[in-house]
Design an enzyme around this catalytic site. Structure first.
Site, PDB file in Angstrom:
ATOM      1  N   TRP A 126       0.849  -1.190   0.000  1.00 52.13           N
ATOM      2  CA  TRP A 126       0.000   0.000   0.000  1.00 52.13           C
ATOM      3  C   TRP A 126       0.896   1.256   0.000  1.00 52.13           C
ATOM      4  O   TRP A 126       1.860   1.325   0.769  1.00 52.13           O
ATOM      5  CB  TRP A 126      -0.916   0.002   1.237  1.00 52.13           C
ATOM      6  CG  TRP A 126      -1.752   1.250   1.283  1.00 52.13           C
ATOM      7  CD1 TRP A 126      -2.845   1.523   0.526  1.00 52.13           C
ATOM      8  CD2 TRP A 126      -1.509   2.400   2.103  1.00 52.13           C
ATOM      9  NE1 TRP A 126      -3.314   2.784   0.812  1.00 52.13           N
ATOM     10  CE2 TRP A 126      -2.520   3.343   1.782  1.00 52.13           C
ATOM     11  CE3 TRP A 126      -0.553   2.735   3.055  1.00 52.13           C
ATOM     12  CZ2 TRP A 126      -2.589   4.597   2.395  1.00 52.13           C
ATOM     13  CZ3 TRP A 126      -0.628   3.976   3.665  1.00 52.13           C
ATOM     14  CH2 TRP A 126      -1.639   4.892   3.334  1.00 52.13           C
ATOM     15  N   ASP A 180     -16.785  10.383  -2.320  1.00 51.15           N
ATOM     16  CA  ASP A 180     -16.048   9.147  -2.000  1.00 51.15           C
ATOM     17  C   ASP A 180     -16.784   8.333  -0.945  1.00 51.15           C
ATOM     18  O   ASP A 180     -17.970   8.544  -0.665  1.00 51.15           O
ATOM     19  CB  ASP A 180     -14.608   9.510  -1.586  1.00 51.15           C
ATOM     20  CG  ASP A 180     -13.595   8.467  -2.029  1.00 51.15           C
ATOM     21  OD1 ASP A 180     -13.547   7.387  -1.414  1.00 51.15           O
ATOM     22  OD2 ASP A 180     -12.852   8.720  -3.001  1.00 51.15           O
ATOM     23  N   ARG A 200      -8.610  -4.847   5.875  1.00 53.43           N
ATOM     24  CA  ARG A 200      -9.329  -3.583   6.073  1.00 53.43           C
ATOM     25  C   ARG A 200     -10.743  -3.845   6.610  1.00 53.43           C
ATOM     26  O   ARG A 200     -11.708  -3.290   6.132  1.00 53.43           O
ATOM     27  CB  ARG A 200      -9.391  -2.766   4.782  1.00 53.43           C
ATOM     28  CG  ARG A 200      -9.512  -1.276   5.055  1.00 53.43           C
ATOM     29  CD  ARG A 200      -9.988  -0.487   3.845  1.00 53.43           C
ATOM     30  NE  ARG A 200      -9.910   0.945   4.113  1.00 53.43           N
ATOM     31  CZ  ARG A 200     -10.650   1.839   3.487  1.00 53.43           C
ATOM     32  NH1 ARG A 200     -11.517   1.478   2.560  1.00 53.43           N
ATOM     33  NH2 ARG A 200     -10.529   3.105   3.783  1.00 53.43           N
ATOM     34  N   LYS A 209     -16.106   5.712  -9.281  1.00 60.54           N
ATOM     35  CA  LYS A 209     -14.799   5.242  -8.789  1.00 60.54           C
ATOM     36  C   LYS A 209     -15.055   3.875  -8.170  1.00 60.54           C
ATOM     37  O   LYS A 209     -15.757   3.764  -7.166  1.00 60.54           O
ATOM     38  CB  LYS A 209     -14.257   6.224  -7.746  1.00 60.54           C
ATOM     39  CG  LYS A 209     -12.949   5.788  -7.077  1.00 60.54           C
ATOM     40  CD  LYS A 209     -12.463   6.862  -6.095  1.00 60.54           C
ATOM     41  CE  LYS A 209     -11.200   6.470  -5.364  1.00 60.54           C
ATOM     42  NZ  LYS A 209     -10.773   7.487  -4.384  1.00 60.54           N
ATOM     43  N   ASP A 225     -13.800   0.793  -6.288  1.00 60.78           N
ATOM     44  CA  ASP A 225     -12.694   0.453  -5.385  1.00 60.78           C
ATOM     45  C   ASP A 225     -12.704  -1.040  -5.074  1.00 60.78           C
ATOM     46  O   ASP A 225     -13.720  -1.721  -5.261  1.00 60.78           O
ATOM     47  CB  ASP A 225     -12.850   1.276  -4.087  1.00 60.78           C
ATOM     48  CG  ASP A 225     -11.515   1.564  -3.406  1.00 60.78           C
ATOM     49  OD1 ASP A 225     -10.507   0.920  -3.744  1.00 60.78           O
ATOM     50  OD2 ASP A 225     -11.495   2.445  -2.516  1.00 60.78           O
ATOM     51  N   CYS A 226     -11.598  -1.540  -4.596  1.00 61.86           N
ATOM     52  CA  CYS A 226     -11.479  -2.965  -4.240  1.00 61.86           C
ATOM     53  C   CYS A 226     -10.336  -3.049  -3.242  1.00 61.86           C
ATOM     54  O   CYS A 226      -9.180  -3.152  -3.634  1.00 61.86           O
ATOM     55  CB  CYS A 226     -11.179  -3.762  -5.507  1.00 61.86           C
ATOM     56  SG  CYS A 226     -10.580  -5.420  -5.210  1.00 61.86           S
ATOM     57  N   ASP A 248      -2.496   5.422  -3.400  1.00 56.10           N
ATOM     58  CA  ASP A 248      -2.984   6.386  -2.404  1.00 56.10           C
ATOM     59  C   ASP A 248      -1.861   7.336  -2.002  1.00 56.10           C
ATOM     60  O   ASP A 248      -2.108   8.360  -1.360  1.00 56.10           O
ATOM     61  CB  ASP A 248      -3.490   5.653  -1.156  1.00 56.10           C
ATOM     62  CG  ASP A 248      -4.918   5.152  -1.334  1.00 56.10           C
ATOM     63  OD1 ASP A 248      -5.535   5.456  -2.372  1.00 56.10           O
ATOM     64  OD2 ASP A 248      -5.412   4.453  -0.430  1.00 56.10           O
TER      65      ASP A 248
END
Ligand code: DGJ
Length: 742
Positions: free
Chosen positions: A203, A370, A450, A484, A486-487, A555
């Protein structure tokens, strides 16, 4: 047909037919009762040459610069005086396991009777032209003993020097067979030494390069993460031949697998010092059963080769990606303001109304809402809850996304939304209702990445759920202009209730399930821009990008880090697909942050109303400046001028197709005393006879440029002597616009 003599040990008399179809030539030869068939697969500069020998074994005899006289390809094998390989299979075009093979196979099969042997022999081939630039070669192979058939596909993009290669394996036996290994491609390359540039990461540390010489034996690049597969390693790589290739010199091959799941690429330097590259879906925990009459088509492995270094190879890939792979690769993109780092989970309608106004005043096209807008039973106020419950949170958004959509339209901006539809929080209504939709081991403790789990996309009911989740967003907010996707989680405890006793198909079927959903979404919403995000750049590949217009590289938006991350991605992906957001990460001034984000698709993720008046004005002006140069960045040719890994300044330029306009980005990456650009950087891609003026753009209010914007240079001068953007510690980021003087 003209008979000619080809010098080879078989002393065969070769017959060749003229070009059958763009990119391919067929050369056939007769020798007693046997037949040698040579199939050169040609692109603008290169040829991959396959040959079926007298025993009908299909070998790859060459991949390199193409010859002007195609019949001479047959003579290539005789120029190698290598030791006997004991099998005659070292350079098989698709190496089958279990017969004479002694090296890494591309395919391994257990037949219905339990026998593990496979031997593939050439049957026929056929070329179809799919467009001016594109042809498809199919080669049929068959086992003489068992009813297993393989078709090898080579899709040729002539101008771009790109080949996509994949296989289709068919079971025509009476019983079920098991594919123990089922690679997409098997390349064979010859040189004195091989240098692999590979990538690793985690990450916020995506695309970290390592370059090493390959030694004898096997080096493997792979992933077993199921989803977010590039977290530790992407499938893209480069191999240089004889020495590490430079930006503009040296022979280099680029490759990558078009697959968003587990992959495995083996680099085997064989006992003869040849390099065998075998790439495909990772067979880890994945023996794949085919019932009688069933087939499996593997994903494409793409590759390109250049004799002119890394720069040309990357321009090949970028052109190909824009022309054929990325959704709307030749189209336009939306600049945006994202609220993730501005608010995280903490917002309400009043706050979002303010952000919509900020979007307008900043001058970008779209506001992107988001994470955090959904779930009521377990509200999404942190990353512990709510994934899967995709209804608006009534406290934060009492009037729903429909009202935000309308408000955005009234404000004159577009509206986009974040979603992570493959995932589920253990604390969610979805999890309670459909525990059997969740990937987890029935008898083992749950383990979270997460704080979340992955939904079982092998299950068609789950596929329907994901499709309808996205569809309902568009139904509620018809103006919705951006997604967007995300995964964030990897797959632990891989087990699908749905697959029952077919667990070994799980990893493959998951990705195919994902692609089915994406196909359905694209059938209904063909052009709406979608960003491919995966907790940063955890999923960036050309399998997924055919459904997405752009990807989120990382990120990590510290601009200093981004220079390095974006630099490495750019070898494999065009700037138009790179979503670059200006955030508060890093210690660099706002100008530096914006300048770095401009080298792709510009966005902002900052609190606009906290900016000073000067910063705010600068940002607004920067968006206008970006609007003036973005077509060159998105659609032009990219040239790397100075490598941040070998010097104190990174320099990259983009030039439009007519070589009339360009833009050059320069950044100081080492702030030690006296660092800067004492010498000029040689520009590239210009027209030597054209004349150009160079002007510094995106200056911070109040600062003046020392660059003389009236001076006229020839393209010849700029490319031979260069231009010095005068980067130093007080001018740490400099953008220069290049315009032809007519
Ligand atoms: C990970 C993404 O990379 C971020 O940009 C952001 O969208 C968060 N997920 C939201 O949870």
């Amino acid at each position: 047909m003209v008979p000619i003599i080809i010098p080879n040990t078989l002393k065969v008399k070769n017959l060749f037919t003229p070009l059958l179809s763009f990119g391919f030539t067929l050369i056939s030869a007769t020798f007693a009762q046997a037949q040698v068939v040579t199939i050169p697969v040609e692109t603008a500069h290169n040829a991959l040459v396959l040959q079926s020998n007298v025993a009908k074994q299909l070998n790859a005899i060459y991949y390199g610069k193409k010859l002007s006289n195609a019949p001479e390809y047959s003579a290539i094998p005789d120029t190698y005086k290598q030791a006997e390989d004991y099998t005659g299979l070292y350079n098989a075009a698709y190496t089958a396991a279990g017969s004479r093979n002694l090296l890494e196979p591309a395919i391994a099969v257990t037949h219905a009777d339990g026998n593990n042997s496979l031997d593939l022999r050439y049957v026929s081939h056929e070329v179809t032209k799919q467009g001016d630039d594109v042809s498809l070669l199919r080669i049929e192979l068959k086992d003489p003993v068992y009813a297993t058939n393989v078709t090898l596909y080579y899709k040729v993009y002539y101008k771009e020097d790109i080949i996509e290669q994949w296989s289709e394996i068919r079971n025509t036996e009476k019983g079920t067979i098991t594919l123990q290994k089922f690679a997409s491609a098997n390349l064979n390359l010859k040189a004195n030494s091989y240098w692999l540039r590979q990538y690793h990461g985690d990450w916020a540390r995506e695309m970290q390069p390592e370059e090493t010489q390959l030694t004898h034996g096997i080096k493997t690049l792979d992933t077993k993460l199921g989803t977010r597969i590039n977290l530790f390693m992407p499938s893209v790589f480069m191999v240089s031949f004889d020495k590490p290739a430079g930006e503009d010199e040296g022979k280099v091959l680029y490759g990558g697998l078009e697959w968003s799941g587990n992959f495995k690429t083996d680099f085997e330097v064989d006992p003869q010092n040849n390099l065998r590259i075998i790439s495909g879906i990772n067979n880890y925990a994945s023996p794949y059963e085919l019932k009688s009459g069933e087939s499996l088509t593997t994903p494409a492995f793409w590759y390109t080769m250049s004799d002119m270094g890394k720069g040309e190879a990357s321009r090949n890939v970028q052109n190909w990606a824009r022309d054929y792979k990325i959704l709307d690769g030749k189209g336009q993109r939306l600049t945006l303001l994202n609220n993730w780092e501005a608010t995280y989970f903490d917002f309400n309608e009043t706050r979002l109304s303010g952000l919509l106004k900020d979007t307008k005043s900043l001058g970008v096209d779209l506001f992107l809402l988001d994470d955090g807008w959904f779930a009521n039973k377990y509200p999404r106020n942190s990353d512990h809850t709510g994934l899967g419950d995709w209804e608006e949170n009534r406290t934060k958004l009492p009037h729903g996304i429909a009202s935000l959509d309308k408000e955005a339209q009234a404000d004159g901006v577009k509206f986009g939304i974040w979603i992570e539809p493959e995932m589920v929080s253990p604390k969610s209504a979805l999890y309670s209702k459909h525990p059997d939709w969740v990937i987890k081991q029935p008898q083992r403790e749950e383990y979270y990445y997460r704080n979340q789990l992955v939904l079982d996309l092998t299950n068609t009911q789950v596929q329907d759920f994901v499709f309808h989740t996205i569809d309902s967003l568009f139904i509620k907010a018809p103006g919705l202009a951006y997604i967007k996707w995300d995964c964030n989680a990897v797959i632990y405890n891989a087990y699908s209730v749905h697959l029952k006793n077919k667990q070994s198909q799980f990893y493959v079927d998951y990705v195919n399930g994902l692609y089915k959903v994406l196909k359905r979404i694209r059938a209904k919403y063909p052009t709406v821009p979608m960003m491919l995000c995966s907790g940063g750049g955890g999923r960036v590949d050309y399998g997924a990008l055919q459904y997405f217009t752009e990807y989120w590289p990382s990120d990590n938006t510290d601009p200093l880090e981004r220079i390095f991350i974006q630099w490495e991605y750019s070898y494999f992906y065009p700037a138009i697909a790179s979503s670059n957001h200006v955030t508060d990460w890093g210690k660099q001034p706002l100008k530096y942050r914006i300048d770095v984000a401009m080298m792709g698709k510009l966005g902002f993720d900052i609190v606009i109303d906290k900016l000073s008046a000067a910063d705010r004005k600068f940002s607004q002006d920067a968006v206008k400046i970006y609007d003036g140069v973005k077509q060159i960045i998105w659609h032009g040719d990219q040239y790397r001028l100075a490598d941040p890994r070998t010097g104190s300044v990174a320099s990259v330029m983009y030039v439009d197709a007519s070589k009339s306009s360009g833009v050059m980005f320069n950044y100081l990456v080492n702030s030690r005393y006296g660092e800067g650009s004492p010498t000029p950087f040689k520009l590239k891609g210009l027209d030597a006879v054209k004349r150009y003026k160079l002007q510094e753009i995106n200056l911070y209010p109040g600062s003046k440029s020392g660059i003389d914007s009236e001076r006229v240079y020839s393209g010849d001068f700029l490319m031979k002597i260069g231009f010095n953007p005068a980067v130093n510690t007080s001018r740490s980021s400099v953008i220069v616009q290049i315009n032809e003087v007519k």
